[in-house]
Design a protein around this motif. Sequence first.
Motif, PDB file in Angstrom:
ATOM      1  N   UNK A 144       3.495   7.056   8.096  1.00 27.78           N
ATOM      2  CA  UNK A 144       3.350   7.163   9.557  1.00 27.78           C
ATOM      3  C   UNK A 144       3.921   5.946  10.290  1.00 27.78           C
ATOM      4  N   UNK A 145       3.737   4.754   9.722  1.00 29.21           N
ATOM      5  CA  UNK A 145       4.291   3.555  10.373  1.00 29.21           C
ATOM      6  C   UNK A 145       5.815   3.637  10.437  1.00 29.21           C
ATOM      7  N   UNK A 146       6.430   4.062   9.348  1.00 25.70           N
ATOM      8  CA  UNK A 146       7.896   4.167   9.345  1.00 25.70           C
ATOM      9  C   UNK A 146       8.357   5.245  10.328  1.00 25.70           C
ATOM     10  N   UNK A 147       7.607   6.333  10.404  1.00 25.93           N
ATOM     11  CA  UNK A 147       7.945   7.387  11.363  1.00 25.93           C
ATOM     12  C   UNK A 147       7.872   6.838  12.797  1.00 25.93           C
ATOM     13  N   UNK A 148       6.813   6.069  13.076  1.00 28.65           N
ATOM     14  CA  UNK A 148       6.662   5.497  14.419  1.00 28.65           C
ATOM     15  C   UNK A 148       7.808   4.534  14.720  1.00 28.65           C
ATOM     16  N   UNK A 149       8.224   3.744  13.732  1.00 25.37           N
ATOM     17  CA  UNK A 149       9.344   2.810  13.938  1.00 25.37           C
ATOM     18  C   UNK A 149      10.638   3.577  14.222  1.00 25.37           C
ATOM     19  N   UNK A 150      10.809   4.689  13.523  1.00 24.49           N
ATOM     20  CA  UNK A 150      12.011   5.504  13.741  1.00 24.49           C
ATOM     21  C   UNK A 150      11.987   6.105  15.153  1.00 24.49           C
ATOM     22  N   UNK A 170      10.405  -4.669   2.708  1.00 17.34           N
ATOM     23  CA  UNK A 170      11.821  -4.306   2.671  1.00 17.34           C
ATOM     24  C   UNK A 170      12.679  -5.480   2.155  1.00 17.34           C
ATOM     25  N   UNK A 171      12.254  -6.697   2.498  1.00 15.74           N
ATOM     26  CA  UNK A 171      13.047  -7.872   2.120  1.00 15.74           C
ATOM     27  C   UNK A 171      13.070  -8.086   0.609  1.00 15.74           C
ATOM     28  N   UNK A 219      18.682   0.166  10.937  1.00 12.51           N
ATOM     29  CA  UNK A 219      17.733  -0.963  10.942  1.00 12.51           C
ATOM     30  C   UNK A 219      16.299  -0.552  10.627  1.00 12.51           C
ATOM     31  N   UNK A 220      15.961   0.710  10.843  1.00  5.03           N
ATOM     32  CA  UNK A 220      14.573   1.145  10.619  1.00  5.03           C
ATOM     33  C   UNK A 220      14.490   2.245   9.563  1.00  5.03           C
ATOM     34  N   UNK A 221      15.519   2.379   8.745  1.00  9.29           N
ATOM     35  CA  UNK A 221      15.474   3.410   7.700  1.00  9.29           C
ATOM     36  C   UNK A 221      14.286   3.133   6.770  1.00  9.29           C
ATOM     37  N   UNK A 222      13.662   4.203   6.262  1.00  3.81           N
ATOM     38  CA  UNK A 222      12.452   3.991   5.461  1.00  3.81           C
ATOM     39  C   UNK A 222      12.730   3.399   4.078  1.00  3.81           C
ATOM     40  N   UNK A 223      11.659   3.063   3.411  1.00  8.31           N
ATOM     41  CA  UNK A 223      11.761   2.367   2.125  1.00  8.31           C
ATOM     42  C   UNK A 223      12.577   3.147   1.099  1.00  8.31           C
ATOM     43  N   UNK A 243       6.832  -2.825  -5.940  1.00  8.88           N
ATOM     44  CA  UNK A 243       7.173  -2.468  -4.559  1.00  8.88           C
ATOM     45  C   UNK A 243       6.447  -1.183  -4.144  1.00  8.88           C
ATOM     46  N   UNK A 244       6.417  -0.199  -5.027  1.00  6.69           N
ATOM     47  CA  UNK A 244       5.692   1.034  -4.699  1.00  6.69           C
ATOM     48  C   UNK A 244       4.193   0.761  -4.559  1.00  6.69           C
ATOM     49  N   UNK A 245       3.675  -0.095  -5.421  1.00  3.93           N
ATOM     50  CA  UNK A 245       2.245  -0.432  -5.337  1.00  3.93           C
ATOM     51  C   UNK A 245       1.939  -1.063  -3.972  1.00  3.93           C
ATOM     52  N   UNK A 246       2.757  -2.020  -3.567  1.00  9.00           N
ATOM     53  CA  UNK A 246       2.539  -2.686  -2.266  1.00  9.00           C
ATOM     54  C   UNK A 246       2.700  -1.690  -1.121  1.00  9.00           C
ATOM     55  N   UNK A 247       3.700  -0.836  -1.252  1.00  8.57           N
ATOM     56  CA  UNK A 247       3.978   0.163  -0.206  1.00  8.57           C
ATOM     57  C   UNK A 247       2.775   1.085  -0.024  1.00  8.57           C
ATOM     58  N   UNK A 248       2.276   1.615  -1.136  1.00 10.30           N
ATOM     59  CA  UNK A 248       1.177   2.573  -1.048  1.00 10.30           C
ATOM     60  C   UNK A 248      -0.125   1.889  -0.661  1.00 10.30           C
TER      61      UNK A 248
END
Length: 116
Positions: free
Chosen positions: A33-39, A7-8, A70-74, A105-110
């Motif tokens: 799923x990680x972003x969903x769990x953070x939300x 995100x940074x 603060x936890x909105x997804x990418x 960024x998409x490559x790292x994300x996926x």
Amino acid sequence: MEIQDLYALIPEMQCIPNCTICCREFGIPSRTPLEEARIREYLDREKIKFSYASGTTCPYVTERGCSIYPVRPLICRLYGASKNYPCVKGVVPLSPLDEDQEAEIFHLYLSHFRGT
Ligand code: SF4
Ligand code: SF4
């Protein structure tokens, strides 16, 4: 790599105060799923009632903006910050991402977070 490190890499938008147009046009944002769990964790911690998308409106938008900022997804962070996701109001960060930076960024994300 932690998801906050990814995100940074995305420049901060200076949105028009109280503007929520994009949050009302695209429905519930895609997330891993990680972003969903953070939300979910954030909603529990902040005692925010979970709701469902209505039409094209994201369930997390309020009159004052994003309730899970603060936890909105990418994808929410990329909106406006990258040339492929232009803000409908024409707001751009000081240093918008170019296509190569967005692709990285998409490559790292996926590669790091798709299945997490
Ligand atoms: S990105 Fe653009 S449309 Fe979305 S909230 Fe910011 S200013 Fe409004
Ligand atoms: S999660 Fe937040 S920033 Fe993303 S679309 Fe919904 S209200 Fe907007």
